[in-house]
Motif scaffolding. Structure first.
Motif, short mmCIF file in Angstrom:
data_model
loop_
_atom_site.label_atom_id
_atom_site.label_comp_id
_atom_site.label_asym_id
_atom_site.label_seq_id
_atom_site.Cartn_x
_atom_site.Cartn_y
_atom_site.Cartn_z
N ALA C 282 39.58 32.02 51.04
CA ALA C 282 38.58 33.47 51.77
C ALA C 282 37.76 34.39 51.02
O ALA C 282 36.50 34.15 50.48
CB ALA C 282 39.08 34.33 52.61
N LEU C 283 38.96 34.84 50.03
CA LEU C 283 38.84 35.44 48.78
C LEU C 283 38.01 35.38 47.70
O LEU C 283 37.58 35.07 46.81
CB LEU C 283 40.27 36.35 48.56
N SER C 284 38.80 34.39 47.52
CA SER C 284 38.27 33.08 46.01
C SER C 284 36.38 32.94 46.53
O SER C 284 35.37 32.00 45.71
CB SER C 284 39.05 31.88 46.24
N GLN C 285 36.14 32.38 47.63
CA GLN C 285 34.65 33.03 48.02
C GLN C 285 34.08 33.60 47.71
O GLN C 285 32.91 33.80 47.66
CB GLN C 285 34.56 32.05 49.47
N ILE C 286 34.19 34.38 47.49
CA ILE C 286 33.78 35.91 47.46
C ILE C 286 33.89 36.42 45.68
O ILE C 286 33.05 36.70 45.18
CB ILE C 286 33.77 36.90 48.45
N GLN C 287 34.69 35.54 45.11
CA GLN C 287 34.78 35.89 43.75
C GLN C 287 34.45 35.16 42.59
O GLN C 287 34.48 34.21 43.06
CB GLN C 287 36.55 36.89 43.72
#
Lengths: 148, 770, 287, 161
Positions: C282-287
């Motif tokens: 999930a984090l990788s989608q926004i970073q």
């Protein structure tokens, strides 16, 4: 399936014993009990309604006390059949009572529950959690009555 | 091979069009006028005495036509495939006075429809006296364990013990550089054919009965049903329509077949008994769980000198085909290796669970898992390549196992080498990135058994070939097409022999009234045995045709003739020949209008105790293991299989792939779970079969063709043997990937994680101790 | 299967009327992909089945930027899986639907039916919880709306009264700088999940966590939202260490039930792995 | 009490009276008498009973007959056009996409449903699209190949016409 529980109640051992061998007293502690008929001093019939998820089971059960060693040990054998014929339950339970102090008694029971028919196959995981839930409820009721 | 017209070609199957259009009729599709529904009541107890069965209320229910129980309505005959060994026959159609597993049939009803039948079952009151039960073979063998069967040959619930030995095992162990002993546990799985057990019986009066049923062994059913019903074998007609899979689970006479027959006899109406999927689990069969101990002695150079195998099988409540699984497991333990000194002791133990029986591999999957796992352990101990150690100990063509087997053709060397080459074994083994690994498993398997349990004087396979006036050919075989493609193979063999097109062959099969007796589909016997019978029958036909051709062509010397491409011609002068149909017509006229008929049979002779021929193979799997969850993914699978001459390439490949995936399920996901004898997952929802997304995307089948002198055109087994090496192969690949070895099947992600934890703990401990 | 009567109301209003009349004797069937199995086992014997499968009034998917998405309860999984609106605004929902049960189940089964059966391993609820969905329930006394996580009560039991139906699933528009991931663990691909985890993060402009949602399936009698684990991230910059901390807290909240496939400890362990993986994804989608 | 149901089966209109508890597979096999779709598990887990409803695969054991009121149902019997086999059927024959054949009617209909929606599926998509159909004989490999082949044949046929 084996269900084992150990708990303590604030009551003397003899009181506990008198309570648990008396169907009229212990019966109402069983969650979902609808009816109890005492056949003789060691035999009683019950009708218990249990909700297992969306399954509503109505168990007609005969329980026989097969071993009695007052006030320490007893064994019961129960055979129950669901009214809708979804399954049958055969249970052998031993109860051991240990007085820890004057007013504290440890009760441990071990039940070997065999469920046959569709209840066993469909609801393995539900039955397991329901059994736990019912057992917790039973202990709670029992404690309450004994400690009244 | 170019000299063949249809052999070895990827040919469309003869049952194809009806199967893809939905026209193919299976037993379940049969509907007869006035047909009743039969259903069985099953025991809810793993072990109990039957005190009384009250059927009054059920009989009174409107729509109920018959209610039967074992003592009242059956002969109570104990029957099974073991007619030659009566002490092994222990099962009746309906329980007589005792039930021995949950699901055992106790009574049955025939009613106008399913609802009434089910209602009637619920009205049957059975009074049981519950007996102590035992569920584990090791427990069952202890003194004082509940006795499941009485009988002079049963000791401590051991119904059958097998022992064989050759060489000098004890002395040989002493000479070995190393001896290691390992124990394994194999779990239970089921056949899970997609077509449930079902039968339709029609009693025609006067002792004549027709039974449509899903079976691998029509002839066994005919002869055993006669025994169970007290009718004459010849008056019973077994029709085997298309069969939706068997895998060993449909090679015995089952209760549904007997019960449908009795209900039809009682009611005078056709009766259909169909098992639900749940009943297929609870009242069906399974593969044997086994406790296996292997002691192996070997030298520094990797040569295996001696081996001792000991196993205890959980046979369930009845013998079924268990004694053979027991025997063959000990036998296949040697394959495909040259073990000079070997001792085997196996015990078939009764437990209060559903009977275990033959299942694809027939004891082989259990044997090869233990054998392949241990060979890798030995290789690791010696620092050898697991493929090299296999090559070093391999069987050679002409190998003899004293007192047991003679192996003629054997392509195991080529199989291992080709599998290595195709997978890049040398580059990959031990060199793949962490979490990925490669493993090998090897196998040898039978091409039919020489066993005649049924004690029949008939040949093992029979065949008849009738040539019609227009050159079309009717082929009559008693073997059982159950999906494996054997009818097509039969048609190919005849087409090749007679030189007629496949479209002119009509295979008449699956009807004991019209087809010659045959022992059926088990032990991978059909191609070899029926094939040989067909070749004999075709040779008789050709003899007649060649005579006619010779007369028509009138050469003044005796030439050899051949039949090919619709012609009969002089072998050495192919241009001199006649049209096949022309010769047929002339031959019929010459024989005063008699149709041309050839008859053939096959029974193995002088081939040892097990099989006329052996297939071989090597299997390589590449896996990836998720070290956080323990999940195993199969990346690539390669199999190299020696099935002699390939008859139908498409068929062989399909069989190999199917066998692998069944083995994959056996290894990783399938598990018949019981608690106190109660099956907890009797459905395809809870019993986990492999699905399309799970199978390796990369599956390579390599054909290693050898010539088997005993086989038709040199052919032998394909498709059953490959069930055997998968578990070991996958276990070895997992070990290569993450360094943990699971010896307790199935190899679940949970066990893998547990093993990884232990490995980690051990490493930490070792570090602390350093 | 026991006999029952059957009625297929044409409207929601009519459905409620029938339910009010029959109460406990009636049972709703939508796609029936789970219900029919239960009926076939005779584990339930309703007098009447109220079939809402063809209730077109509840078969819709709409979206507007203000209110977000509304999905009618009888919309099939397949319709959700392939809806251009879902694919555009909530691709994770389509992705989840794409792996839910079998194509046959998705083609006939409905999203509402799935939630109402309340199978604790169900795929749909955790992702809806992560998406902050609410459910609209209609009964004789009108409508009520609940957060998704308050819909389930126990194994195969929801808050629905006998005369109520689940009518609509409402999913608010996804805030900018949000990442959402869901995945499930299975031994056999294409089979039902053993456990699964959905994680959603919304970041502030400065990269700190504005909002976190963690929900799991197969880890309790009901789909489990784990606020204590979510709280770990609030206002902080999400790091691997923080994720590890949240995973541990999440594990505390799980009460897995052992079954024939896996033990409770194993399920919990794998569920934690999935929470971790989904958090990172999930984090990788926004970073 | 039976209820009246109207629907079409392989293009033909049917009006039948069925008990409410009758499943679609029971209607097709037992009442109407088409035996192509099979019952393997009767629990929606094996896919042998797969038929198309409005072009989409469903397990006919897990649908009540009355629920297909007004819908179009197709079974394997409706796949061929007279004697002319559907490309899927041709491909299953040529590529060995079946063995015992019991799962085949369901496999073909699951495949048809997949191709209706995605005429050019990847191998991965085919595998995924077959997850609801069990086959115990083939190991799926050849079924997957057959469907891939059929898609190519249909593309070619479409291009020619």
């Amino acid at each position: 399936m084996i269900v084992e529980e150990t708990f303590t109640v604030n009551a003397p051992a003899q009181k506990v014993w008198d309570f648990i061998i008396n169907p009229e007293l212990i019966g109402p502690c069983v969650p979902g009990l609808e009816k109890i008929d005492v056949i003789d001093e060691n035999t009683y019939d019950t009708v218990v309604k249990v909700k297992v998820g969306f399954i509503k089971v109505k168990m007609n059960t005969r329980t026989v006390i097969t071993e009695k060693d007052p006030p320490h040990h007893m064994k019961t054998v129960s055979d129950g059949r669901d009214a809708l014929k979804a399954g049958e339950v055969h249970q052998e339970m031993t109860v051991d009572i240990k007085e820890q102090s004057e007013n504290t008694t440890e009760i441990s029971y071990k039940a070997d529950v065999r469920i046959t028919g569709k209840l066993a196959t469909f609801g393995e995981k539900i039955m397991r959690s329901t059994t736990k839930k019912l057992s917790d409820q039973f202990i709670k009721n029992l404690k309450q009555k004994l400690e009244e | 091979m170019s000299e063949f017209s249809v052999i070895g070609k990827p040919i469309r199957r003869i049952d194809g069009v009806e199967k893809v259009t939905g026209a193919a009729q299976y037993t379940t599709d049969i509907k007869l006028p006035g047909m009743l529904v039969g259903k069985m009541l099953r025991s809810p107890h793993p072990h109990a005495k039957i005190l009384n069965i009250d059927t009054h209320a059920a009989e009174k229910l409107p729509g109920v036509k018959a209610v039967i129980t074992g003592p009242r309505d059956t002969l109570g005959v104990k029957y099974s495939n073991w007619r030659r060994y009566p002490h092994l026959m222990d099962e009746t159609a309906l329980a007589m006075d005792r039930v021995r597993y949950i699901g055992e049939p106790v009574a049955a009803v025939a009613a106008i429809d399913n609802d009434v039948a089910e209602e009637a079952l619920s009205l049957i009151e059975v009074e049981y006296e519950i007996l102590p039960a035992v569920f584990d073979p090791l427990e069952a063998m202890k003194d004082g364990a509940p006795k499941i069967h009485e009988g002079p040959t049963v000791r401590n619930n051991v119904s059958e013990a097998r022992h064989f030995e050759f060489g000098n095992v004890d002395e040989a162990f002493k000479t070995c550089d190393y001896v290691r002993e390992d124990t394994f546990y194999l779990h239970s799985v089921v056949h899970a054919f997609i077509e449930p057990y079902n039968s339709v019986a029609r009693y025609e009066g006067d002792g004549h009965l027709t039974l449509w049923t899903t079976t691998q062994t029509p002839y066994y059913i005919q002869t055993l049903l006669a025994m169970a019903l007290g009718l004459k074998e010849g008056n019973i007609r077994i029709i085997k329509p298309h069969v939706g899979g068997g895998f060993g689970g449909k090679m015995e006479l089952f209760s549904d077949q007997v019960v449908a027959s009795i209900l039809s006899m009682k009611t005078g109406k056709p009766v259909k008994v169909e098992l639900t999927r749940e009943e297929c689990f609870e009242g069906g069969r399974r593969r044997h769980p086994m406790y296996y101990t292997l002691k192996t002695g070997y030298m520094k150079d990797g040569r295996i000198i001696a081996k001792e195998a000991k196993l205890y099988t959980d046979g369930g409540a009845y013998n079924a085909m268990g004694p053979t699984s027991l025997y063959l497991s000990g036998f296949f333990q040697m394959f495909p290796y040259n073990i000079p000194n070997y001792r085997y002791d196996g015990f078939h133990v009764y437990t209060n669970k559903i009977p275990a029986t033959a299942m694809r591999g027939f004891g082989g999957p259990q044997a090869e898992f233990t054998c392949d796992s241990q060979i890798d352990m030995i290789a690791e101990h010696l620092g050898m390549d697991p493929a090299e150690i296999r090559l070093k100990n391999r069987m050679e063509p002409g190998h003899v196992i004293p007192g047991l087997a003679k192996v003629e053709s054997c392509g195991i060397k080529e199989c291992i080498e080709r599998a290595m080459e195709s997978t890049g074994w040398k580059e990959k083994k031990g060199k793949l990135p962490k979490g990925r690994g490669i493993g090998m498993g090897c196998y040898g398997f039978m091409s039919g058994g020489v066993f005649n349990w049924i004690n029949s004087p008939y040949a093992y396979s029979g065949a008849m070939v009738r040539v019609n006036v227009d050159g079309t050919v009717n082929v009559y075989i008693g073997s059982a097409e159950i999906g494996q493609g054997s009818d097509t193979v039969a048609a190919q063999i005849v087409a090749e022999k007679l030189g007629v097109p496949m479209s002119d062959i009509n295979v008449i099969r699956g009807d004991t009234h019209t087809c010659p007796p045959d022992l059926g589909a088990w032990g991978s016997r059909q191609t070899l045995m029926v094939g040989n019978a067909l070749i004999m029958a075709c040779d008789q036909v050709l003899e007649k045709l060649y005579k006619t051709a010779a007369a028509l062509m009138g050469p003044n010397v005796v030439y050899d003739y051949a039949a090919k491409d619709g012609r009969i011609f002089i072998k050495e002068r192919p241009e001199r020949g006649l049209d096949f149909v022309e010769v047929v017509k002339a031959a019929i006229r010459a024989d005063e209008g008699n149709q041309i008929i050839g008859r053939g049979y096959y029974t193995p002779h002088d081939k040892g105790m097990v099989s006329p021929a052996y297939s071989f193979g090597a299997q390589v799997a590449e896996v990836e293991v998720d070290e956080e969850t323990g999940k195993v993914t199969l990346l690539q699978v390669t199999t190299a299989h020696d099935c002699g001459q390939v008859i139908n390439e498409l068929g062989v490949e399909g069989q190999l792939e199917g066998a692998f995936v069944m083995g994959q399920g056996y290894t990783l996901s399938e598990n018949l779970v019981t608690d106190q004898g109660k099956i907890l997952n009797p459905s395809f929802v809870d019993y986990k079969l492999m699905r399309a997304p799970d199978v390796p995307e990369n599956f390579t089948s390599l054909m290693v063709e050898t010539y088997e002198p005993e086989g038709p055109f040199g052919a032998k087994e394909a498709g059953e043997g490959l069930t055997n090496p998968n578990a070991g192969c996958i276990a070895n690949a997992i070990y290569d990937a993450i360094g943990v070895r699971i010896t307790d099947m199935p190899i679940t992600p949970e066990k893998i994680l547990k093993a990884l934890d232990e490995k980690k703990k051990k490493r930490q401990k070792d570090k602390r101790n350093e | 299967m026991r006999d029952f009567d059957y009625i297929a109301p044409k409207t929601v209003e009519e459905t409620i009327k029938v339910l009010s009349e029959y109460k406990d004797d009636a049972k709703i069937i939508a796609g029936g992909q789970s219900l029919l199995n239960i009926l076939k086992q005779d584990l339930m014997a309703p007098e009447i089945l109220v079939d809402i499968k063809n209730l077109s009034e509840l078969d819709y998917i709409t979206y507007d930027d203000k209110d977000g998405m509304k999905i009618g309860a009888t919309t099939t999984h397949h319709a959700v899986e392939t809806s251009p609106l879902v694919l555009e605004h909530y691709p994770i929902l389509a992705e989840m639907e794409h792996t839910l049960a079998f194509p046959q189940t998705r083609n006939w089964g409905t999203i509402g039916g799935n939630l109402c059966i309340q199978d604790p391993t169900g795929d749909v609820a955790p992702i809806l919880i992560a998406l902050k969905a609410t459910v609209k329930i209609v009964g004789p006394n009108g409508e009520r709306t609940l957060p998704m996580e308050d819909f389930s009560v126990d194994y195969y039991e929801t808050v629905l009264e006998e005369d109520e139906i689940l009518a609509e699933i409402q999913i608010p528009a996804v805030a900018p700088k949000t990442g959402i991931a869901y995945s499930k663990f299975r031994i056999v691909e294409g089979d039902a999940p053993i456990v699964g985890a959905a994680v959603a993060f919304t970041l502030n402009e400065d990269g700190t966590c504005a909002d976190a949602r963690i929900a799991t399936n197969g880890t309790a009698p009901i789909p489990l939202r784990i606020p204590d684990a979510e709280a770990v991230f609030k206002g902080k910059k999400i790091t691997d260490a923080l994720i590890e901390e949240a995973v541990e807290i999440a594990g505390e909240a799980m009460e897995c039930i052992p079954d024939i496939v896996a033990s409770d400890e194993y399920k919990k362990r794998v569920a934690k792995v999935y929470v971790k993986r989904m958090a990172k994804k999930a984090l990788s989608q926004i970073q | 009490m039976k209820k009246i149901l109207n629907f079409t089966l392989n293009g033909d209109p049917y009006e039948v009276a069925v008990k409410p508890k009758t499943t679609l597979i029971e209607l097709i096999r037992d009442e109407i008498g088409l035996t192509g779709p099979k019952v393997g598990c009767n629990a929606g887990a094996c896919g042998a009973c797969t038929v198309l409803v409005d072009g989409k695969a469903v397990d006919s054991c897990s649908v009540l007959a009355l629920q297909v009121e007004g819908h179009h149902v197709e079974t394997v019997e409706g796949l061929a056009d007279g004697e002319k086999l559907h490309p899927l059927q041709e491909a299953f024959l040529d590529d060995g996409g079946y063995q015992c054949g019991f799962c085949t009617p369901g496999m073909l209909m699951a495949a048809k449903s997949l191709l209706n929606e995605n005429p050019d599926p990847s191998i991965h998509e085919i595998r995924h699209g077959l997850s609801g159909n069990l086959c115990r004989c083939t190991g799926y490999v050849r079924i997957i190949d057959s469907i891939h082949d059929a898609a190519q044949r249909m593309k070619k046929e479409g291009g020619e016409s």
